[in-house]
Design an enzyme around this catalytic site. Structure first.
Site, short mmCIF file in Angstrom:
data_model
loop_
_atom_site.label_atom_id
_atom_site.label_comp_id
_atom_site.label_asym_id
_atom_site.label_seq_id
_atom_site.Cartn_x
_atom_site.Cartn_y
_atom_site.Cartn_z
CG HIS A 138 54.56 9.64 33.63
ND1 HIS A 138 54.57 9.13 34.91
CD2 HIS A 138 53.30 9.50 33.17
CE1 HIS A 138 53.36 8.68 35.20
NE2 HIS A 138 52.56 8.90 34.16
NE ARG A 173 56.72 6.26 18.48
CZ ARG A 173 56.68 7.56 18.19
NH1 ARG A 173 55.77 8.32 18.75
NH2 ARG A 173 57.56 8.09 17.36
CG ASP A 174 51.07 5.44 27.20
OD1 ASP A 174 51.11 6.20 28.19
OD2 ASP A 174 50.45 4.36 27.20
CB ILE A 175 52.51 0.25 26.60
CG1 ILE A 175 52.68 -1.14 26.03
CG2 ILE A 175 51.48 0.28 27.73
CD1 ILE A 175 53.28 -2.14 27.02
CB VAL A 209 53.91 4.74 36.14
CG1 VAL A 209 55.40 4.48 36.26
CG2 VAL A 209 53.23 3.61 35.35
CG HIS A 237 50.49 11.22 29.80
ND1 HIS A 237 50.21 9.92 29.44
CD2 HIS A 237 50.53 11.23 31.16
CE1 HIS A 237 50.05 9.18 30.55
NE2 HIS A 237 50.25 9.96 31.60
CG ASN A 252 47.43 11.74 35.00
OD1 ASN A 252 46.72 12.72 34.80
ND2 ASN A 252 47.48 10.73 34.15
P1 5GP Z 1 49.74 7.57 34.46
O1 5GP Z 1 48.42 6.85 34.53
O2 5GP Z 1 50.62 7.21 35.63
O3 5GP Z 1 49.64 9.04 34.23
O4 5GP Z 1 50.42 7.05 33.13
C1 5GP Z 1 51.14 5.88 33.05
C2 5GP Z 1 51.23 5.53 31.60
O5 5GP Z 1 52.22 4.54 31.43
C3 5GP Z 1 49.93 4.95 31.02
O6 5GP Z 1 49.46 5.79 29.97
C4 5GP Z 1 50.34 3.57 30.53
O7 5GP Z 1 49.73 3.22 29.32
C5 5GP Z 1 51.84 3.68 30.40
N1 5GP Z 1 52.55 2.43 30.61
C6 5GP Z 1 52.34 1.53 31.61
N2 5GP Z 1 53.20 0.51 31.51
C7 5GP Z 1 53.97 0.76 30.40
C8 5GP Z 1 55.04 0.05 29.78
O8 5GP Z 1 55.47 -1.03 30.22
N3 5GP Z 1 55.59 0.62 28.68
C9 5GP Z 1 55.13 1.81 28.16
N4 5GP Z 1 55.75 2.26 27.06
N5 5GP Z 1 54.13 2.50 28.73
C10 5GP Z 1 53.56 1.99 29.84
#
Ligand code: 5GP
Ligand code: ZN
Length: 111
Positions: A97, A29-31, A93, A99, A84
């Site tokens: 990944h 799950r996203d944080i 990140v 979403h 993304n």
């Molecule tokens: P991006 O912006 O790279 O597409 O998505 C990265 C996602 O990782 C974001 O939606 C963010 O909330 C999530 N995220 C960042 N750090 C953590 C973490 O430590 N644990 C979890 N579960 N999600 C994270």
């Protein structure tokens, strides 16, 4: 030496709220959820983004989407997949990944 946040979650070095795992894929799950269901689906093998994704990994991610969507109860109601990539894609990140967002009516606008 690997300083990747998602590699650490996959390895269990950082807690992640796991929803699914198989030999190639890990999902948690996203944080900072942007919808009632917000799951991150990632390959266990480190790759920065979709541009580095091989066919076998892409297939494994696609299979996992179906399993997780049914498991989360959003297969019928519908959901959105977002991956993304790079600066303009707002990737934060740098471990590939996807979403999976659902559980409510999402807006038509891409987000
Ligand atoms: P991006 O912006 O790279 O597409 O998505 C990265 C996602 O990782 C974001 O939606 C963010 O909330 C999530 N995220 C960042 N750090 C953590 C973490 O430590 N644990 C979890 N579960 N999600 C994270
Ligand atoms: Zn990684």
């Amino acid at each position: 030496m690997n300083d990747c946040l998602f590699c650490k979650i996959i390895a269990g070095e950082i807690p992640g709220n796991k929803v699914y795992e198989n030999d190639r894929v890990f999902a948690f799950r996203d944080i900072n959820p942007q919808a009632p269901t917000h799951v991150l689906i990632v390959p266990k093998k480190h790759m920065a983004n979709i541009l580095e994704c091989d066919a076998e990994t892409a297939a494994a991610l696609t299979d996992a989407v179906g399993v997780i969507a049914r498991q989360e109860g959003v297969a019928e109601s519908g959901f959105r997949l977002v991956s993304n990539c790079g600066p303009h894609g707002c990737q934060s990140v740098h471990h590939l990944h996807v979403h999976l967002l659902g559980g409510e009516q999402l807006t038509e606008r891409m987000a």
